[in-house]
Design a protein around this motif. Structure first.
Motif, PDB file in Angstrom:
ATOM      1  N   UNK A   1       6.095   4.401   6.182  1.00 26.97           N
ATOM      2  CA  UNK A   1       5.130   3.771   7.087  1.00 26.97           C
ATOM      3  C   UNK A   1       3.922   3.218   6.346  1.00 26.97           C
ATOM      4  N   UNK A   2       4.167   2.624   5.177  1.00 32.07           N
ATOM      5  CA  UNK A   2       3.091   2.031   4.396  1.00 32.07           C
ATOM      6  C   UNK A   2       3.159   0.514   4.484  1.00 32.07           C
ATOM      7  N   UNK A   3       1.999  -0.135   4.306  1.00 27.22           N
ATOM      8  CA  UNK A   3       1.978  -1.597   4.242  1.00 27.22           C
ATOM      9  C   UNK A   3       2.897  -2.050   3.112  1.00 27.22           C
ATOM     10  N   UNK A   4       3.448  -3.264   3.260  1.00 26.41           N
ATOM     11  CA  UNK A   4       4.446  -3.716   2.305  1.00 26.41           C
ATOM     12  C   UNK A   4       4.347  -5.225   2.117  1.00 26.41           C
ATOM     13  N   UNK A   5       4.802  -5.717   0.986  1.00 24.96           N
ATOM     14  CA  UNK A   5       4.893  -7.154   0.749  1.00 24.96           C
ATOM     15  C   UNK A   5       6.343  -7.502   0.454  1.00 24.96           C
ATOM     16  N   UNK A   6       6.905  -8.419   1.251  1.00 29.75           N
ATOM     17  CA  UNK A   6       8.285  -8.865   1.073  1.00 29.75           C
ATOM     18  C   UNK A   6       8.301 -10.383   1.098  1.00 29.75           C
TER      19      UNK A   6
END
Length: 279
Positions: free
Chosen positions: A45-50
């Motif tokens: 449940x962490x922010x992510x960059x995709x």
């Protein structure tokens, strides 16, 4: 009898064809460079960059999460106002929703005057571009796209085509009457791999399995008509849908009654997944 409601997206099959079962664990492969740890971050449940998109986790108690009625999914939002939902178990992308659509005033506009966007080629190209962005080439190569016009929106349905005979619905990308992207829904866990294709359950095998099942469990035989279709059968995965029918006439043939069963058969194992009686 299992009376649970059956939701099935099916494609009619005119000829005897072989189809394949749902592949356990085969899901949409996201293009995730340079952030290859997106699964771990989503699971935590962490922010992510995709794909260059920064996504911010929405907690279950947030208003946007609650408004969307998401259940077993991790929900993220990007800077453009798009919501992304990922399967809580596999961290695969399930839905995208555009929450930043322009406001429109429909005062005095008749429903029949609202028409879907008619530049189909543009929408097809945009939908393919979206898939190019979110799944790998191997996944993309197994897909085909078809435009479906609805009352106001246009849906680009996505299928996996097997041997040019059987197609499974994999997802859809929807655009409003102005051609603006509104949502995408994916069911990439229904895609089939080469191992599945090598273990196909034929139409005849599915029908035989259903006949035996109905005779052994319901003492029912003597069907006047048997219909078959194949598709993704809700939570039960990829199935043959076999409908066995019998017709009864009353009042010298003026009244006709239909009796029968709809049976869903797993297209890889032959297991009976669902039975519903029609009367």
């Amino acid at each position: 009898m299992n009376k649970k409601a059956l939701v099935i997206a099916i494609v009619s099959v005119a000829a005897t064809v072989a189809v394949v079962g749902a592949s356990v664990g085969l899901t949409m492969k996201l293009q995730a460079r340079p952030d290859s740890d997106y699964r771990e971050r989503i699971a935590a449940n962490k922010d992510v960059e995709i794909n260059g998109e920064k996504m911010y986790y929405l907690a279950p108690d947030s208003s946007e999460y609650q408004d969307e009625n998401y259940y077993r999914e991790a929900i993220y939002k990007d800077d453009k106002g798009f919501l992304y939902s990922f399967d809580a178990d596999t961290q695969e992308l399930c839905h995208i929703k555009n929450t930043d659509l322009p406001d429109k005033d429909y005062t005095g506009v008749m429903a029949e005057d609202m028409k879907p966007y008619n530049d189909t080629e543009t929408l097809l190209a945009d939908a393919e571009k979206l898939i190019d962005k979110w799944c790998d080439k191997d996944t993309k190569s197994k897909l085909e796209f078809k435009a479906v016009w609805q009352q106001w929106d246009t849906s680009i349905d996505i299928y996996q085509n097997i041997n040019d005979e059987v197609r499974f619905w994999i997802g859809s990308v929807t655009y409003n009457e102005d051609g603006i992207f509104t949502a995408a829904n994916f069911r990439f866990d229904s895609m089939l791999d080469s191992n599945d294709i090598a273990n196909m359950l034929s139409e005849e095998e599915a029908v035989k399995a259903v006949k035996v099942y109905l005779e052994e469990n319901y003492e029912e035989t003597g069907w006047e008509e048997i219909r078959t279709a194949v598709g993704v059968c809700g939570e039960f995965g990829n199935c043959w849908a076999v409908t066995c029918l019998r017709y009864d006439s009353f009042n010298n043939g003026e009244v006709h009654m239909v009796f029968g069963y709809l049976v869903a058969v797993d297209i890889l194992t032959g297991e009976i997944k669902f039975v519903d009686q029609m009367k």
